[in-house]
Design a protein around this motif. Structure first.
Motif, PDB file in Angstrom:
ATOM      1  N   GLY A 568      27.360  39.993  47.556  1.00 55.03           N
ATOM      2  CA  GLY A 568      28.144  39.946  48.781  1.00 55.03           C
ATOM      3  C   GLY A 568      29.534  40.519  48.653  1.00 55.03           C
ATOM      4  O   GLY A 568      30.294  40.536  49.627  1.00 55.03           O
ATOM      5  N   VAL A 569      29.897  41.012  47.460  1.00 51.73           N
ATOM      6  CA  VAL A 569      31.217  41.619  47.252  1.00 51.73           C
ATOM      7  C   VAL A 569      31.022  43.121  47.068  1.00 51.73           C
ATOM      8  O   VAL A 569      30.719  43.595  45.976  1.00 51.73           O
ATOM      9  CB  VAL A 569      31.950  41.014  46.036  1.00 51.73           C
ATOM     10  CG1 VAL A 569      33.344  41.629  45.900  1.00 51.73           C
ATOM     11  CG2 VAL A 569      32.060  39.501  46.171  1.00 51.73           C
ATOM     12  N   GLY A 570      31.161  43.874  48.159  1.00 51.57           N
ATOM     13  CA  GLY A 570      31.066  45.322  48.098  1.00 51.57           C
ATOM     14  C   GLY A 570      32.412  45.960  47.808  1.00 51.57           C
ATOM     15  O   GLY A 570      33.441  45.272  47.728  1.00 51.57           O
ATOM     16  N   ALA A 571      32.417  47.284  47.689  1.00 52.53           N
ATOM     17  CA  ALA A 571      33.631  47.996  47.279  1.00 52.53           C
ATOM     18  C   ALA A 571      34.776  47.809  48.271  1.00 52.53           C
ATOM     19  O   ALA A 571      35.934  47.609  47.872  1.00 52.53           O
ATOM     20  CB  ALA A 571      33.316  49.484  47.103  1.00 52.53           C
ATOM     21  N   ALA A 572      34.493  47.891  49.574  1.00 46.03           N
ATOM     22  CA  ALA A 572      35.561  47.789  50.575  1.00 46.03           C
ATOM     23  C   ALA A 572      36.203  46.408  50.547  1.00 46.03           C
ATOM     24  O   ALA A 572      37.433  46.283  50.589  1.00 46.03           O
ATOM     25  CB  ALA A 572      35.010  48.086  51.971  1.00 46.03           C
ATOM     26  N   LYS A 573      35.386  45.367  50.460  1.00 47.39           N
ATOM     27  CA  LYS A 573      35.936  44.008  50.433  1.00 47.39           C
ATOM     28  C   LYS A 573      36.654  43.734  49.113  1.00 47.39           C
ATOM     29  O   LYS A 573      37.658  43.021  49.071  1.00 47.39           O
ATOM     30  CB  LYS A 573      34.820  42.983  50.659  1.00 47.39           C
ATOM     31  CG  LYS A 573      34.271  42.991  52.077  1.00 47.39           C
ATOM     32  CD  LYS A 573      33.325  41.827  52.330  1.00 47.39           C
ATOM     33  CE  LYS A 573      32.846  41.830  53.779  1.00 47.39           C
ATOM     34  NZ  LYS A 573      32.018  40.652  54.102  1.00 47.39           N
ATOM     35  N   LEU A 574      36.148  44.288  48.029  1.00 49.36           N
ATOM     36  CA  LEU A 574      36.806  44.118  46.736  1.00 49.36           C
ATOM     37  C   LEU A 574      38.198  44.716  46.780  1.00 49.36           C
ATOM     38  O   LEU A 574      39.174  44.101  46.316  1.00 49.36           O
ATOM     39  CB  LEU A 574      35.972  44.796  45.639  1.00 49.36           C
ATOM     40  CG  LEU A 574      36.458  44.593  44.203  1.00 49.36           C
ATOM     41  CD1 LEU A 574      36.211  43.160  43.755  1.00 49.36           C
ATOM     42  CD2 LEU A 574      35.745  45.568  43.259  1.00 49.36           C
ATOM     43  N   GLU A 575      38.307  45.908  47.354  1.00 51.45           N
ATOM     44  CA  GLU A 575      39.607  46.579  47.440  1.00 51.45           C
ATOM     45  C   GLU A 575      40.561  45.831  48.360  1.00 51.45           C
ATOM     46  O   GLU A 575      41.743  45.670  48.048  1.00 51.45           O
ATOM     47  CB  GLU A 575      39.419  48.009  47.944  1.00 51.45           C
ATOM     48  CG  GLU A 575      40.716  48.812  47.987  1.00 51.45           C
ATOM     49  CD  GLU A 575      40.506  50.237  48.479  1.00 51.45           C
ATOM     50  OE1 GLU A 575      41.499  50.908  48.765  1.00 51.45           O
ATOM     51  OE2 GLU A 575      39.329  50.663  48.591  1.00 51.45           O
ATOM     52  N   LYS A 576      40.051  45.352  49.485  1.00 54.12           N
ATOM     53  CA  LYS A 576      40.919  44.682  50.471  1.00 54.12           C
ATOM     54  C   LYS A 576      41.353  43.295  50.021  1.00 54.12           C
ATOM     55  O   LYS A 576      42.502  42.899  50.217  1.00 54.12           O
ATOM     56  CB  LYS A 576      40.181  44.544  51.811  1.00 54.12           C
ATOM     57  CG  LYS A 576      39.988  45.832  52.586  1.00 54.12           C
ATOM     58  CD  LYS A 576      39.213  45.515  53.874  1.00 54.12           C
ATOM     59  CE  LYS A 576      38.688  46.770  54.536  1.00 54.12           C
ATOM     60  NZ  LYS A 576      37.757  46.453  55.648  1.00 54.12           N
ATOM     61  N   HIS A 577      40.392  42.518  49.470  1.00 54.94           N
ATOM     62  CA  HIS A 577      40.660  41.091  49.281  1.00 54.94           C
ATOM     63  C   HIS A 577      40.563  40.614  47.832  1.00 54.94           C
ATOM     64  O   HIS A 577      40.901  39.450  47.546  1.00 54.94           O
ATOM     65  CB  HIS A 577      39.656  40.269  50.111  1.00 54.94           C
ATOM     66  CG  HIS A 577      39.534  40.713  51.537  1.00 54.94           C
ATOM     67  ND1 HIS A 577      40.624  40.827  52.375  1.00 54.94           N
ATOM     68  CD2 HIS A 577      38.436  41.069  52.275  1.00 54.94           C
ATOM     69  CE1 HIS A 577      40.206  41.233  53.572  1.00 54.94           C
ATOM     70  NE2 HIS A 577      38.899  41.400  53.540  1.00 54.94           N
ATOM     71  N   GLY A 578      40.104  41.461  46.929  1.00 59.56           N
ATOM     72  CA  GLY A 578      39.836  41.010  45.568  1.00 59.56           C
ATOM     73  C   GLY A 578      41.040  40.384  44.882  1.00 59.56           C
ATOM     74  O   GLY A 578      40.951  39.271  44.342  1.00 59.56           O
ATOM     75  N   ASP A 579      42.179  41.058  44.912  1.00 58.55           N
ATOM     76  CA  ASP A 579      43.370  40.550  44.208  1.00 58.55           C
ATOM     77  C   ASP A 579      43.817  39.200  44.758  1.00 58.55           C
ATOM     78  O   ASP A 579      44.231  38.319  44.000  1.00 58.55           O
ATOM     79  CB  ASP A 579      44.514  41.564  44.307  1.00 58.55           C
ATOM     80  CG  ASP A 579      44.264  42.805  43.449  1.00 58.55           C
ATOM     81  OD1 ASP A 579      43.546  42.683  42.429  1.00 58.55           O
ATOM     82  OD2 ASP A 579      44.753  43.892  43.820  1.00 58.55           O
ATOM     83  N   ALA A 580      43.738  39.038  46.085  1.00 54.73           N
ATOM     84  CA  ALA A 580      44.189  37.784  46.704  1.00 54.73           C
ATOM     85  C   ALA A 580      43.344  36.607  46.217  1.00 54.73           C
ATOM     86  O   ALA A 580      43.890  35.529  45.896  1.00 54.73           O
ATOM     87  CB  ALA A 580      44.107  37.894  48.229  1.00 54.73           C
ATOM     88  N   PHE A 581      42.037  36.784  46.122  1.00 56.96           N
ATOM     89  CA  PHE A 581      41.181  35.675  45.686  1.00 56.96           C
ATOM     90  C   PHE A 581      41.281  35.454  44.182  1.00 56.96           C
ATOM     91  O   PHE A 581      41.223  34.305  43.717  1.00 56.96           O
ATOM     92  CB  PHE A 581      39.733  35.936  46.115  1.00 56.96           C
ATOM     93  CG  PHE A 581      39.498  35.650  47.578  1.00 56.96           C
ATOM     94  CD1 PHE A 581      39.181  34.373  48.007  1.00 56.96           C
ATOM     95  CD2 PHE A 581      39.627  36.650  48.526  1.00 56.96           C
ATOM     96  CE1 PHE A 581      38.985  34.093  49.356  1.00 56.96           C
ATOM     97  CE2 PHE A 581      39.434  36.387  49.869  1.00 56.96           C
ATOM     98  CZ  PHE A 581      39.108  35.113  50.301  1.00 56.96           C
ATOM     99  N   LEU A 582      41.455  36.515  43.414  1.00 54.46           N
ATOM    100  CA  LEU A 582      41.662  36.339  41.969  1.00 54.46           C
ATOM    101  C   LEU A 582      42.937  35.550  41.696  1.00 54.46           C
ATOM    102  O   LEU A 582      42.979  34.714  40.775  1.00 54.46           O
ATOM    103  CB  LEU A 582      41.718  37.698  41.277  1.00 54.46           C
ATOM    104  CG  LEU A 582      40.390  38.452  41.125  1.00 54.46           C
ATOM    105  CD1 LEU A 582      40.632  39.847  40.567  1.00 54.46           C
ATOM    106  CD2 LEU A 582      39.420  37.676  40.229  1.00 54.46           C
TER     107      LEU A 582
END
Length: 592
Positions: A568-582
């Motif tokens: 459920g974590v695709g490239a667009a969502k990883l780029e947009k939201h990944g750092d915030a959740f990490l």
């Protein structure tokens, strides 16, 4: 052929493999063949046109019945990086959308059947490259379907004009008759039918006779956390029930066609964006909602048909997590439905009678509810599903033929004009003024039912109404229906499910939710998701589904690479939201 799509599936949607019949459907689409895909809600129907849309050159045209549904699908498509737009009367950027379409800058274009069936829309499409027609909610094309939309039947000329463009029709709800009609109306070959089945194993089906509806619905809402929908029978009932639920502290709204459009729109927007709200609605609400995290759907009365019931309960648990569907029914529901049969055109009367009888069998059965549902749609399921009320707690049945004959005798001897309460008083020998003043204490049926049987009088009366052995008079009394004489003559036996004992009230959160509510990391991730959703003006599930937050909580990924491995974590969502959740994961983990 679809193996070549797997890298795109992973990079765009975050999934490593297809589910169910997705692969078979997309095989035909990629081979430019026509398809009617009947797939259960929550099985990923939209992926069957979204993935080919980004894999193929040209634009996929999606015909969808409601503006709200199109806008919801648009948000989800844009969130994963798909170039998409809607062309509706509610959009103020129509000129820009048309320019993007002509320039080949759209993967997906959503339009309503009313627009798609017009000649000017066909002329617009002639100016661009079309790769696929996707007809969503395709059961709307059939007069036999439960959501018939006449404009769907006007789509065939458009489809035939672009005869080399494949057409994909999608629905979750279509019996054999409706499926055949869809194939004919949309010009899809018989071998283009892909039937994925109708089972929604994550939904628990339960049904109860109404007995203090406000309390029954209140107990359900109190027990199950998360968003829910309650279908009420009238506009007034939606507002009353929403107020009762709100008074308990749970967020609740009403939705019906009589509310001002701006109020309906706001209530729907707030529900879609919520993580705990209950929407109390008439059936005007639902098809336009693609909210995956609805945890329960309750019916405060009888739905129109098994097809409608399946469609409405299918709005629960679209994310695959456990969900509940509970119907609270009354015998008077069946009486009203039979009265409405008198208003139906003669050509449809027999099929509507059959549908009503099927509903009666569903609510009255002591056996598996899911098995009856699936058999209705032509499947051959196991005798038990293990996830409906009757399978989980097998009810006892009792032969009540003799009591039913006593009750019918009382109906006859009191003149076929009194209600259950009075008849119960006569049968049990209650000496009240109404009984004495009418001389009913002198009848042969007075005091012929003992204390043990007395508790079964109301369930028996419900069963007789359901079977059309009794009907309601205009003044609320009971009179014989066409099946009464068979029972009185001993030609038909009556058995009912033993009324359940009143259970102690379960407290909220006791349902089997997989979410680790109360876990500090899970709650912090939910809070971050809500913050981002508000900033972007989208529902929380567009950011990430609950299942992704659960995986983050359990696996605690510590890098973008590790996060990208979660389903459920695709490239667009990883780029947009990944750092915030990490950042949230690091903060909570270090503080622990």
């Amino acid at each position: 052929m679809t193996e070549a799509l797997l890298p795109l599936l992973k990079s765009t949607f975050g999934y490593s493999s297809f589910r169910g019949m997705q692969e078979q459907v997309m095989d035909r689409v990629m081979a430019k063949q026509n398809v009617l895909a009947v797939m259960p809600t929550g099985s990923g129907k939209s992926l069957c046109y979204q993935l080919p849309a980004i894999a193929n050159k040209g634009t996929t045209i999606v015909i969808s019945p409601l503006i709200a549904l199109m806008h919801d699908q648009l948000r989800s498509a844009e969130a994963v990086g798909i170039r998409a737009a809607t062309l509706t009367s509610a959009d103020d950027n129509r000129a820009e959308t048309i320019d993007r379409l002509k320039a080949g800058e759209l993967d997906l274009l959503y339009a309503a059947p009313e627009r798609a069936s017009q000649s000017h829309f066909r002329e617009l499409l002639e100016q661009t490259d079309i790769s696929l027609f996707a007809i969503d909610e395709a059961h709307c094309v059939s007069e036999w379907g439960h959501d018939f939309r006449p404009d769907y039947r006007l789509l065939r000329p458009l489809l035939d004009h672009f005869g080399s463009v494949p057409r994909l029709a999608l629905t979750a709800t279509a019996d054999a008759h409706t499926r055949d009609d869809i194939l004919v109306q949309l010009g899809i070959e018989q071998d283009g039918l892909i039937l994925a089945g109708f089972d929604r194993p994550n939904i628990r089906y339960s049904m109860s006779p109404r007995s203090g509806l406000a309390r029954q619905v209140g107990d359900l809402v109190d027990r199950i956390p998360g968003p829910g929908i309650v279908y009420a029978q009238t506009r007034a009932a939606t507002e009353k029930m929403a107020s009762q639920i709100a008074a308990t502290g749970r967020s609740a709204r009403a939705y019906h066609a009589g509310l001002p459009p701006e109020v309906r729109q706001q209530n729907q927007h707030d529900f879609v964006a919520s993580e705990d709200m209950v929407m109390v609605a008439t059936i005007a609400f639902g098809m336009g909602i693609d909210k995956p995290d609805v945890r329960f759907v309750a019916h405060a009365g009888l739905p129109k048909s098994i097809e409608a019931y399946y469609q409405e309960t299918g709005r629960a648990g679209r994310d695959g997590d456990p969900a509940e569907a509970h119907m609270f029914w009354g015998a008077e529901d069946f009486a009203r439905a039979r009265q409405r049969l008198g208003e139906i055109d003669e050509t449809r009367l027999e099929s509507e009678r059959t549908r009503l009888a099927a509903l009666g069998g569903l609510v009255e059965t002591p056996g598996c509810r899911r098995a009856i549902l699936l058999r209705h749609f032509g499947e051959n399921p196991p005798e038990q599903c293990g996830n409906c009320d009757n399978c989980l707690n097998a009810p006892e049945t009792r032969n009540v033929t003799e009591l039913a004959r006593k009750f019918l005798s009382a109906v006859y001897r009191t003149g076929q004009s009194f209600g259950v309460t009075h008849l119960e008083a006569v049968l049990t020998g209650r000496q009240d003024e109404k009984v004495r003043s009418r001389g009913h204490d002198q009848l042969s049926v007075f005091d012929i039912v003992g204390e043990e049987e007395a508790a079964l009088i109301k369930p028996v009366s419900r069963s007789l109404l359901l079977r059309d052995a009794l009907r309601n008079t205009d003044h609320g009394g009971l009179m014989f229906g066409p099946e009464a004489r068979k029972i009185l003559k001993g030609e038909q036996e009556i058995a009912i499910v033993e009324p359940p004992k009143r259970m102690s009230r379960k407290r909220r959160g006791s349902s089997a939710s997989p979410n680790p509510f109360g876990d500090p990391l899970f709650e912090a991730l939910r809070k971050k998701r809500m913050e981002l959703a508000k900033e972007l003006g989208v529902p929380p599930y567009v950011i990430f589904h609950d299942s992704v937050l659960r995986d983050m909580t359990g696996l605690k990924p510590d890098s973008l690479s590790a996060l990208s491995e979660l389903p459920g974590v695709g490239a667009a969502k990883l780029e947009k939201h990944g750092d915030a959740f990490l950042a949230v994961i690091r903060e909570v983990t270090e503080a622990a």
